[in-house]
Structure formats: structure tokens, C-alpha cells
Design a protein around this motif. Structure first.
Motif, PDB file in Angstrom:
ATOM      1  N   ILE A  21       0.845  -1.196   0.000  1.00  0.00           N
ATOM      2  CA  ILE A  21       0.000   0.000   0.000  1.00  0.00           C
ATOM      3  C   ILE A  21       0.882   1.249   0.000  1.00  0.00           C
ATOM      4  CG2 ILE A  21      -1.761   1.292   1.263  1.00  0.00           C
ATOM      5  CD1 ILE A  21      -2.709  -1.355   2.436  1.00  0.00           C
ATOM      6  N   ALA A  22       0.666   2.128  -0.964  1.00  0.00           N
ATOM      7  CA  ALA A  22       1.431   3.373  -1.030  1.00  0.00           C
ATOM      8  C   ALA A  22       0.944   4.336   0.053  1.00  0.00           C
ATOM      9  CB  ALA A  22       1.292   4.004  -2.407  1.00  0.00           C
ATOM     10  N   SER A  23       1.811   5.271   0.403  1.00  0.00           N
ATOM     11  CA  SER A  23       1.467   6.245   1.446  1.00  0.00           C
ATOM     12  C   SER A  23       1.764   7.650   0.950  1.00  0.00           C
ATOM     13  CB  SER A  23       2.264   5.954   2.721  1.00  0.00           C
ATOM     14  OG  SER A  23       2.053   6.966   3.670  1.00  0.00           O
ATOM     15  N   LYS A  24       0.885   8.578   1.317  1.00  0.00           N
ATOM     16  CA  LYS A  24       1.123   9.990   0.997  1.00  0.00           C
ATOM     17  C   LYS A  24       2.089  10.626   1.991  1.00  0.00           C
ATOM     18  CE  LYS A  24      -3.404  10.616  -1.183  1.00  0.00           C
ATOM     19  NZ  LYS A  24      -4.698  11.367  -1.160  1.00  0.00           N
ATOM     20  N   THR A  25       2.353   9.949   3.105  1.00  0.00           N
ATOM     21  CA  THR A  25       3.286  10.458   4.115  1.00  0.00           C
ATOM     22  C   THR A  25       4.343   9.387   4.377  1.00  0.00           C
ATOM     23  OG1 THR A  25       1.779   9.660   5.846  1.00  0.00           O
ATOM     24  CG2 THR A  25       1.620  11.990   5.210  1.00  0.00           C
ATOM     25  N   PRO A  26       5.292   9.208   3.453  1.00  0.00           N
ATOM     26  CA  PRO A  26       6.237   8.088   3.554  1.00  0.00           C
ATOM     27  C   PRO A  26       7.136   8.148   4.788  1.00  0.00           C
ATOM     28  CG  PRO A  26       6.872   9.616   1.810  1.00  0.00           C
ATOM     29  CD  PRO A  26       5.508  10.014   2.243  1.00  0.00           C
ATOM     30  N   GLU A  27       7.307   9.320   5.405  1.00  0.00           N
ATOM     31  CA  GLU A  27       8.172   9.412   6.578  1.00  0.00           C
ATOM     32  C   GLU A  27       7.413   9.192   7.888  1.00  0.00           C
ATOM     33  OE1 GLU A  27      10.644  12.838   6.656  1.00  0.00           O
ATOM     34  OE2 GLU A  27      11.747  12.265   4.839  1.00  0.00           O
ATOM     35  N   LEU A  28       6.148   8.832   7.804  1.00  0.00           N
ATOM     36  CA  LEU A  28       5.353   8.557   9.006  1.00  0.00           C
ATOM     37  C   LEU A  28       5.243   7.045   9.208  1.00  0.00           C
ATOM     38  CD1 LEU A  28       3.431   9.274  11.350  1.00  0.00           C
ATOM     39  CD2 LEU A  28       1.561   9.260   9.664  1.00  0.00           C
ATOM     40  N   PHE A  29       5.594   6.565  10.389  1.00  0.00           N
ATOM     41  CA  PHE A  29       5.473   5.153  10.751  1.00  0.00           C
ATOM     42  C   PHE A  29       4.025   4.920  11.182  1.00  0.00           C
ATOM     43  CE2 PHE A  29       8.424   1.599  12.208  1.00  0.00           C
ATOM     44  CZ  PHE A  29       7.415   0.648  12.279  1.00  0.00           C
ATOM     45  N   ASP A  30       3.174   4.577  10.203  1.00  0.00           N
ATOM     46  CA  ASP A  30       1.751   4.422  10.490  1.00  0.00           C
ATOM     47  C   ASP A  30       1.407   2.953  10.744  1.00  0.00           C
ATOM     48  OD1 ASP A  30       1.880   3.299   7.981  1.00  0.00           O
ATOM     49  OD2 ASP A  30       0.858   4.961   6.973  1.00  0.00           O
ATOM     50  N   GLN A  31       0.121   2.698  10.930  1.00  0.00           N
ATOM     51  CA  GLN A  31      -0.323   1.341  11.259  1.00  0.00           C
ATOM     52  C   GLN A  31      -0.043   0.364  10.117  1.00  0.00           C
ATOM     53  OE1 GLN A  31      -4.535   0.955  11.981  1.00  0.00           O
ATOM     54  NE2 GLN A  31      -4.301  -0.986  13.054  1.00  0.00           N
ATOM     55  N   GLN A  32      -0.221   0.808   8.876  1.00  0.00           N
ATOM     56  CA  GLN A  32       0.040  -0.078   7.749  1.00  0.00           C
ATOM     57  C   GLN A  32       1.506  -0.496   7.695  1.00  0.00           C
ATOM     58  OE1 GLN A  32      -2.087  -1.508   5.867  1.00  0.00           O
ATOM     59  NE2 GLN A  32      -3.908  -0.423   6.583  1.00  0.00           N
ATOM     60  N   LEU A  33       2.409   0.429   8.003  1.00  0.00           N
ATOM     61  CA  LEU A  33       3.824   0.088   8.016  1.00  0.00           C
ATOM     62  C   LEU A  33       4.133  -0.867   9.167  1.00  0.00           C
ATOM     63  CD1 LEU A  33       6.596   0.435   6.783  1.00  0.00           C
ATOM     64  CD2 LEU A  33       6.939   2.475   8.208  1.00  0.00           C
ATOM     65  N   ALA A  34       3.502  -0.664  10.327  1.00  0.00           N
ATOM     66  CA  ALA A  34       3.718  -1.567  11.457  1.00  0.00           C
ATOM     67  C   ALA A  34       3.276  -2.985  11.109  1.00  0.00           C
ATOM     68  CB  ALA A  34       2.959  -1.059  12.687  1.00  0.00           C
TER      69      ALA A  34
END
Length: 562
Positions: free
Chosen positions: A233-246
């Protein structure tokens, strides 16, 4: 390199096009081949005997197998040798470029005879490596079981000559077991990642990154996980460690045998930074190991993966039951071998093996002779069935040494027995088996190499029910289980009682050591796979806890190119 290979491929394609003049120029006179075979045959690949070639060609009147106007076997073989990397082998071992160049350029009879023999020799070389590997397990471990023999070289050439489809015959030489075939697909997938640029390193990251944090390090982790497809899933805020990245981090951790906490710490970062080429090499090593296993593992079998620390019961090609396992410590490695589970033993006692007696128990007894009583253990004067029971206080333990330990020690049955309440027996020279364990907390750990060599299973009674469920309860056990006694031999019984989970639990509660035979022995394979394909085609990697990957990789690398 790519241009050169393309040019050679074009040359081969020209040869494969029907062309009577070209076919006649390559055709080999049997007399020339007979004369060449009468000479010395130097520079044959390792393991290829001159007698094999002489006997094969003599039996067919020295008619060529490769250089004739019939089936284009030569081009097919060279294509397979060129693509040997697909099978985790080294194409350079089989010299496909030189064979292709000679095939497109030779005109003299002597040269054609030499090429014919080189094609046969490289075919035998490739067939042996493909089917059983370039390294035998005995070269790594003197006690390792030997795999099935490689295909009989004397029979391979006639079989190929009789094959209507040479390409299909060559493909059939590869191992057919599911582990190998899945790894071959994984190798292609990871090689595709490598050709696309691999994955970026995670550089300059703080000690740990977790959900809620921001910064360029987070963007690096995101790029790394997108490259390996753990994150889609792509992110508009790549420098944010969000739930999808976790969630993606947890997925990565689960695939690599790490604690799936969703935090990028030193261990996770180290796994992320292993280069894609090292993963390719790891897959190739594991493919080599699967060559040692039979194609047919059994219609129903138990598969133990020591590196993955997991156990599966497989039936008709599908996993019927899966569970975590605890395996031997790195200094008490569980061996690799195959056998058959023939019986279960409920409420087992435990006769401590000599290694544990010498290394673990003796130091405890020298500190405190009451150690045995405190751990429900009984001391015997020797290992015979008639050996007398001894009082531990009567022995001068200071005089007992690891080299002279004549006593037998038995731990009584019970829930706290280290073997738990059931063990799965496949009698073997290693004295290794599967069993229950009271130390349930160890199964929750990501790394589970804690035993003295045996395999502890997380779902012992589910496995027991799967192995004996539905089979008749022996007459001798009906009374202890509260079942009606068996009818007289002359009387018929419409519905004899069969094992189910309720009866298994009653047998556990009975408390006495009780063996129960399986109606049919079930194959069990103790393997060591640091790479495998999980549910949904997911590739899993594990650390080389016993150093067996490293030893095999060194052995493969030390084999010179023939």
C-alpha cells in the motif's frame, strides 16, 4: 555478456531449423565415433566413467545420440545446461557456451566425434547433479544418512535415446518432492527481485523505529518493505510510521523468525539489510539439501523442520496439522534423518540419556545428592532390567566422573516429566523422538532451540489424535478406559470402540505408562530448511542455527568447475 549469449542462442536456433545440408554436415559416421572411443578419454567430468560411454555406444553400433539428423537432442540439452541456474546449479560446470560454439562450427569427423562424447558426458554430469546434488551429505557429516543413489548412469543414456520428448525427459530428472519444487519457484521470484535492483538498505536509522515516529529512516524502511512486497500500500506520508507500516514490519518479522512486535530494532534492521544475493544463495543451498530426500515422502507423513522449529502432519499433499516445536540447542544439534513412527507412549517415564547424565546431572549430584528425590528421579545400579534401585546418598559422587558413570537414572511418569504425557516413537540410533513438554512457555518464543536433541511439540494430543484417531482401542486397554470388555473371539462386535480425543484424555488421566501401536507406520522426516514456502506462497527465511547452511555452502563453493 548478454550480447554474447544472445549470439550463441541465435546460432543454436539456426542449427535447430530443419536444414538437410546442415544436418548432413553435422552427422557423425559411426566408424569415426568408434575410433574416438578406442582412444583415451581425458577430461571427462567427475563421476563419468569412460566404460559407461563405451558400453552405451557399442550397444547401439556406435550410432550417434546427439549429432544426427533425427531429434534435435543436442540443442535441447545445451539449453538446459545454459539454464541450470534455474535449478540452483552452476551453468559453468557444464560448459554450455563451449558446446554451443562447437556445435555451430565443427566440420571435421574427429571433432564431431569428440563433441558427441562431450555432450554425453555433460548430460550424465548434469543428470547426477540435478537429481542428487553436487555434494553428498556424508562429506559434511560422517553420521548423516545417505540419500537414495543417483540415477544409474548406464541406464540414463539409453533412456534418453528412447525418449520421444527429450526436453520432458531432462526435466523429469529434477527432484519431484514438493519442498524442492516450491523452492525453485522461490528462486525465480527472488532472482526477479534482484534483476529489478534488489532492495535498498536501511541506513542511518536510530536504535529503533516504531509506530508514531517520523523521519527519513521511516521512509527507508518503507522503501525496503515495498521492494520485498511485504508492503503493498502506497502512502502519501512516507516518513510517518503508520499502522500499515507496522503491519508490514510484523509480516517481515514473521517471515524471518523474529519477534513480530512491529518495531524495527537491531535484529530486524540486520535482516532487512542482508543483500538479495545472500538470499539467492540461501535458497540454492536449501535446494541442494532437498535433493537428498526421496521424491515420495509418503501419502501421510510428519515433517519436522529443525531450522524453522516447526512440525507438520501432511496428508495427500495438504498440511493437516501444524505446530511449533522446540529443537536441540546449537551444541546439542538434533540430527537429520528419516524414519517411521510406529507407536505412541502415554505417560512415559524418562530414562536420562548418557550425555545428559554426564554433562548435566552429575554436577548437580556432586553439589546435592538430594537432587534426584527433588526431581522425582530414581537411581539404579546399572542399565540392565534387573539392576537394583540405589539410595543416592549411598554413592560417593565425588568419585564418579563423566567417563565412569555406570548408573541409570529414570524420571517417573507425570505431568512434570520432561517428556510430558506422550511421546511419538520411531526407534533410531540417535535416541531422538517427538514428545510433549511441561515447559509450554517456550513455544511462545520466536527462537526455540532449547532441548537436548529431541523435538518437543506444541500440540502433542492433537497430533496423537490425528495419528491414532479412528483406529480400534486394544482389548487390554478397554477396562482401564471404562469401556465394555472385548467380546469373546467367537462373538461379533458391531461397533468396536475407536480412539478419539476423549479416550486419549482418559488414557492420560490413567497415569500409567502405556504404549499404543499405530495401525500403520507413519513416515517422519527430520529436515533442516532455513528457507521454505508458507501459506499463500510466502517465502520464509530462518537463521542458520546449526551452521549447516554455512558448511554446505562452503562445500559447494569448494567444488572446482570441471
Amino acid at each position: 555478456m548478454r550480447v554474447g549469449l544472445t549470439a550463441l542462442a541465435v546460432a543454436a536456433a539456426v542449427w535447430l531449423v530443419p536444414n538437410p545440408g546442415r544436418a548432413e554436415s553435422l552427422a557423425l559416421d559411426p566408424q569415426a565415433l568408434e575410433a574416438r572411443l578406442a582412444d583415451d578419454l581425458p577430461d571427462l567430468p567427475r563421476g563419468v566413467a569412460p566404460a559407461t560411454l563405451r558400453e552405451f555406444y557399442a550397444a547401439r553400433g556406435h550410432a550417434p545420440l546427439w549429432l544426427n539428423a533425427g531429434i534435435p537432442r543436442a540443442g535441447t540439452l545445451i539449453d538446459r545446461l545454459d539454464a541450470a541456474a534455474r535449478e540452483g546449479l552452476r551453468p559453468a560446470d557444464y560448459h554450455p557456451a563451449a558446446l554451443r560454439a562447437d556445435l555451430s562450427g565443427l566440420v571435421g569427423a574427429a571433432e564431431r566425434a569428440g563433441l558427441e562424447l562431450r555432450l554425453s558426458a555433460q548430460f550424465l554430469h548434469y543428470a547426477r547433479d540435478l537429481s542428487r546434488g553436487r555434494v553428498r551429505p556424508g562429506t559434511l557429516d560422517a553420521d548423516a544418512p545417505q540419500p537414495a543413489d543417483a540415477p544409474d548412469a548406464a541406464g540414463l543414456l539409453p533412456a534418453l535415446a528412447a525418449a520421444e520428448d527429450p526436453a520432458a525427459f531432462l526435466d523429469s530428472l529434477a527432484p519431484a518432492n514438493p519442498g524442492y519444487r516450491r523452492l525453485r519457484r522461490a528462486l525465480a521470484e527472488v532472482r526477479a527481485l534482484a534483476e529489478a535492483g534488489g532492495w535498498p538498505r536501511v541506513e542511518g536509522v536510530a536504535r529503533k523505529l516504531e509506530q508514531g515516529m517520523t523521519g527519513p529512516g521511516v521512509a527507508q524502511v518503507r522503501a525496503r518493505l515495498r521492494a520485498s512486497r511485504d508492503l503493498t500500500i502506497a502512502s502519501k506520508t512516507p516518513e510517518l510510521f503508520d499502522q500499515q507500516l507496522a503491519l508490514a514490519v510484523r509480516r517481515f518479522q514473521d517471515r524471518h523468525g523474529l519477534e513480530p512486535d512491529g518495531i524495527v530494532g537491531p535484529k530486524t534492521r540486520m535482516e532487512m539489510n542482508l543483500p538479495v544475493d545472500s538470499r539467492i544463495a540461501q535458497i540454492e543451498v536449501n535446494m541442494a539439501r532437498w535433493r537428498w530426500l526421496p521424491d515420495d515422502l509418503g501419502e501421510r507423513y510428519v515433517l519436522v523442520n529443525l531450522a524453522g522449529q516447526e512440525v507438520e502432519l501432511v496428508a495427500a499433499g495438504s498440511v493437516q496439522l501444524a505446530m511449533r516445536a522446540v529443537v536441540g540447542k546449537p551444541f546439542r544439534k538434533t540430527p537429520v534423518f528419516s524414519d517411521e513412527i510406529t507407536y505412541l507412549e502415554f505417560n512415559p517415564d524418562w530414562t536420562l540419556p548418557p550425555t545428559i547424565l554426564r554433562q548435566d546431572v552429575l554436577p548437580e549430584l556432586q553439589r546435592d545428592p538430594g537432587y534426584l528425590a527433588a526431581n522425582q528421579m530414581t537411581l539404579y545400579a546399572g542399565w540392565s532390567a534387573e539392576a537394583a534401585q540405589l539410595d543416592p546418598a549411598s554413592v560417593d559422587w565425588a568419585q564418579v566422573t563423566p567417563k565412569r558413570f555406570p548408573y541409570k537414572i529414570v524420571r517417573e511418569p507425570g505431568p512434570e516429566n520432561p517428556l510430558g504425557q506422550v511421546k511419538f516413537m520411531f526407534p533410531n540410533a540417535h535416541h531422538v523422538y517427538l514428545h510433549d513438554s511441561p515447559a509450554k512457555d517456550l513455544f511462545d518464543r520466536a527462537s526455540r532451540a532449547f532441548s537436548s536433541g529431541c523435538i518437543r511439540v506444541a500440540k502433542p494430543f492433537e497430533l496423537a489424535a490425528a495419528l491414532i484417531g479412528g483406529t480400534p482401542v486394544p482389548a487390554r486397554l478397554r477396562t482401564p478406559l471404562g469401556l465394555p470388555p472385548a467380546p469373546a473371539e467367537t462373538a461379533a462386535e458391531a461397533d468396536p470402540p475407536v480412539w478419539d480425543r476423549t479416550l486419549i484424555d482418559k488414557l492420560r488421566a490413567h497415569g500409567k505408562t502405556t504404549p499404543v501401536s499405530l495401525a500403520d507406520a507413519v513416515p517422519v522426516h527430520l529436515t533442516y530448511s532455513t528457507v521454505w514456502i508458507g501459506e499463500g506462497g510466502t517465502i520464509h527465511f530462518r537463521p542458520d542455527i546449526y551452521g549447516r547452511d554455512r558448511a554446505l555452502a562452503q562445500a559447494l563453493a569448494s567444488r572446482p568447475i570441471p
